[in-house]
Motif scaffolding. Sequence first.
Motif, PDB file in Angstrom:
ATOM      1  N   ALA A 315       0.810  -1.215   0.000  1.00 19.74           N
ATOM      2  CA  ALA A 315       0.000   0.000   0.000  1.00 19.74           C
ATOM      3  C   ALA A 315       0.844   1.266   0.000  1.00 19.74           C
ATOM      4  O   ALA A 315       0.349   2.349  -0.317  1.00 19.74           O
ATOM      5  N   MET A 316       2.122   1.147   0.350  1.00 14.93           N
ATOM      6  CA  MET A 316       2.995   2.314   0.372  1.00 14.93           C
ATOM      7  C   MET A 316       3.721   2.530  -0.958  1.00 14.93           C
ATOM      8  O   MET A 316       4.433   3.521  -1.116  1.00 14.93           O
ATOM      9  N   ALA A 317       3.562   1.639  -1.897  1.00 17.63           N
ATOM     10  CA  ALA A 317       4.239   1.767  -3.183  1.00 17.63           C
ATOM     11  C   ALA A 317       3.869   3.086  -3.850  1.00 17.63           C
ATOM     12  O   ALA A 317       2.705   3.488  -3.892  1.00 17.63           O
ATOM     13  N   GLY A 318       4.888   3.777  -4.369  1.00 17.09           N
ATOM     14  CA  GLY A 318       4.671   5.033  -5.085  1.00 17.09           C
ATOM     15  C   GLY A 318       4.782   6.274  -4.236  1.00 17.09           C
ATOM     16  O   GLY A 318       4.882   7.381  -4.769  1.00 17.09           O
ATOM     17  N   HIS A 319       4.780   6.134  -2.920  1.00 19.97           N
ATOM     18  CA  HIS A 319       4.922   7.297  -2.040  1.00 19.97           C
ATOM     19  C   HIS A 319       6.401   7.609  -1.840  1.00 19.97           C
ATOM     20  O   HIS A 319       7.216   6.730  -1.593  1.00 19.97           O
ATOM     21  N   HIS A 320       6.746   8.887  -1.917  1.00 17.97           N
ATOM     22  CA  HIS A 320       8.131   9.322  -1.717  1.00 17.97           C
ATOM     23  C   HIS A 320       8.248  10.030  -0.368  1.00 17.97           C
ATOM     24  O   HIS A 320       7.353  10.785   0.030  1.00 17.97           O
ATOM     25  N   VAL A 321       9.355   9.811   0.329  1.00 15.22           N
ATOM     26  CA  VAL A 321       9.528  10.424   1.641  1.00 15.22           C
ATOM     27  C   VAL A 321       9.493  11.949   1.577  1.00 15.22           C
ATOM     28  O   VAL A 321       9.063  12.599   2.529  1.00 15.22           O
ATOM     29  N   LEU A 322       9.929  12.540   0.475  1.00 13.53           N
ATOM     30  CA  LEU A 322       9.900  13.998   0.369  1.00 13.53           C
ATOM     31  C   LEU A 322       8.467  14.526   0.332  1.00 13.53           C
ATOM     32  O   LEU A 322       8.176  15.598   0.868  1.00 13.53           O
ATOM     33  N   ASP A 323       7.578  13.782  -0.303  1.00 11.68           N
ATOM     34  CA  ASP A 323       6.173  14.185  -0.310  1.00 11.68           C
ATOM     35  C   ASP A 323       5.588  14.111   1.092  1.00 11.68           C
ATOM     36  O   ASP A 323       4.787  14.965   1.492  1.00 11.68           O
ATOM     37  N   VAL A 324       5.977  13.098   1.845  1.00 10.22           N
ATOM     38  CA  VAL A 324       5.503  12.966   3.223  1.00 10.22           C
ATOM     39  C   VAL A 324       6.021  14.132   4.064  1.00 10.22           C
ATOM     40  O   VAL A 324       5.287  14.709   4.870  1.00 10.22           O
ATOM     41  N   ALA A 325       7.284  14.480   3.876  1.00  8.35           N
ATOM     42  CA  ALA A 325       7.852  15.616   4.604  1.00  8.35           C
ATOM     43  C   ALA A 325       7.063  16.888   4.336  1.00  8.35           C
ATOM     44  O   ALA A 325       6.787  17.682   5.250  1.00  8.35           O
TER      45      ALA A 325
END
Length: 359
Positions: A315-325
């Motif tokens: 379910a986390m595929a495609g998410h980037h840590v910079l977007d989360v930041a």
Amino acid sequence: MASTACIPSVPAPGDALGLRARARGALLGLAVGDAMGAPAENLKPSEIRARWGRITGYVADRPAGTDDTEYAIFSGLLLARHGSALTPAHVEAAWHELIADRAEGPFRGAGFSERGTLENLRRGLAAPISAQHRHAWSDGLAMRAAPHGVFAAGRPDEAARLAAIDGSVSHDGEGIHGGRAVAAGVAAAMAGAPVVTVVAAALAVVPDDSWTARSLRRAVTAAHLGERAVRAAVVIGGYPWTDLAPEAVALAFGAYAAADGDFEQAVLTAVNMGRDADTTAAVAGALAGATQGVDAIPGPWADAITPARGSCLPAMAGHHVLDVADLLTPPEDTGAREPRGPASDSYVLAPNNETETPA
């Protein structure tokens, strides 16, 4: 416990970095440390030297984050939705919807603490009973606690509170202490606190007589003597488990202190100490990244970090840590803290109009 009253709630006026740069540094630093440390996981320093000499960069052909990064993304997205209103029920529901009730990736839930948690959740057990398994003391919460520090920049107590809520589903005792320490340390670093204050913030949110506090104090006391001294001060020789929260968190803070907050040296020190190297380097990278900001991360190291592959949590595929930041920090030109980003049907990214997320 040490006082955290001297930690400002936000970076001082004129701080060249600002919250966004520190947030990106923290979460990208976590992912870099995770990817760089993964090949050295469970190895002794002598085994690392025999294979690669001293590790000075990525040694894998295709460096990638492990469960550490994917669980940090999971916690960050959940926090972006609920903010300070986060409850154990929110966390439990997300574990069910995004992990337990779906097909798992090749990591099958990742470490022993996560596997035990998933087994309990699938049996119908709820938090905190879901955390009653044999590995509740692991560093599985510590590895995903940095987003709480990013969100609660300059508020170590709040960061620690949120990390404990997150961890109530999967951890107990020393496992909770480790997560609280990491969250508080990152929160202090996000406000531009010096290394000594970052360490004090971590110690202030865990019991003085806990294994975590004792190990952390030993690590930072030995830090000026270098990585061998840090490792010797913390690691129990011959102990088979390398994912102990008191050990991993202490090694990470020891590496950060030995490097005096320098990003490259903090991560490389953690990696070359071995043991649970992906987690220790991830935590050290988060602390140093928050301290120095995203520009302190070498370009080749940063460029290797791509969106999550979903190897552990599909379910986390495609998410980037910079977007989360970016989701966890306010836009630089306004003071408002609001989850932002593309519209999505995902549980964690959908706007939550019923819950306020205070600054």
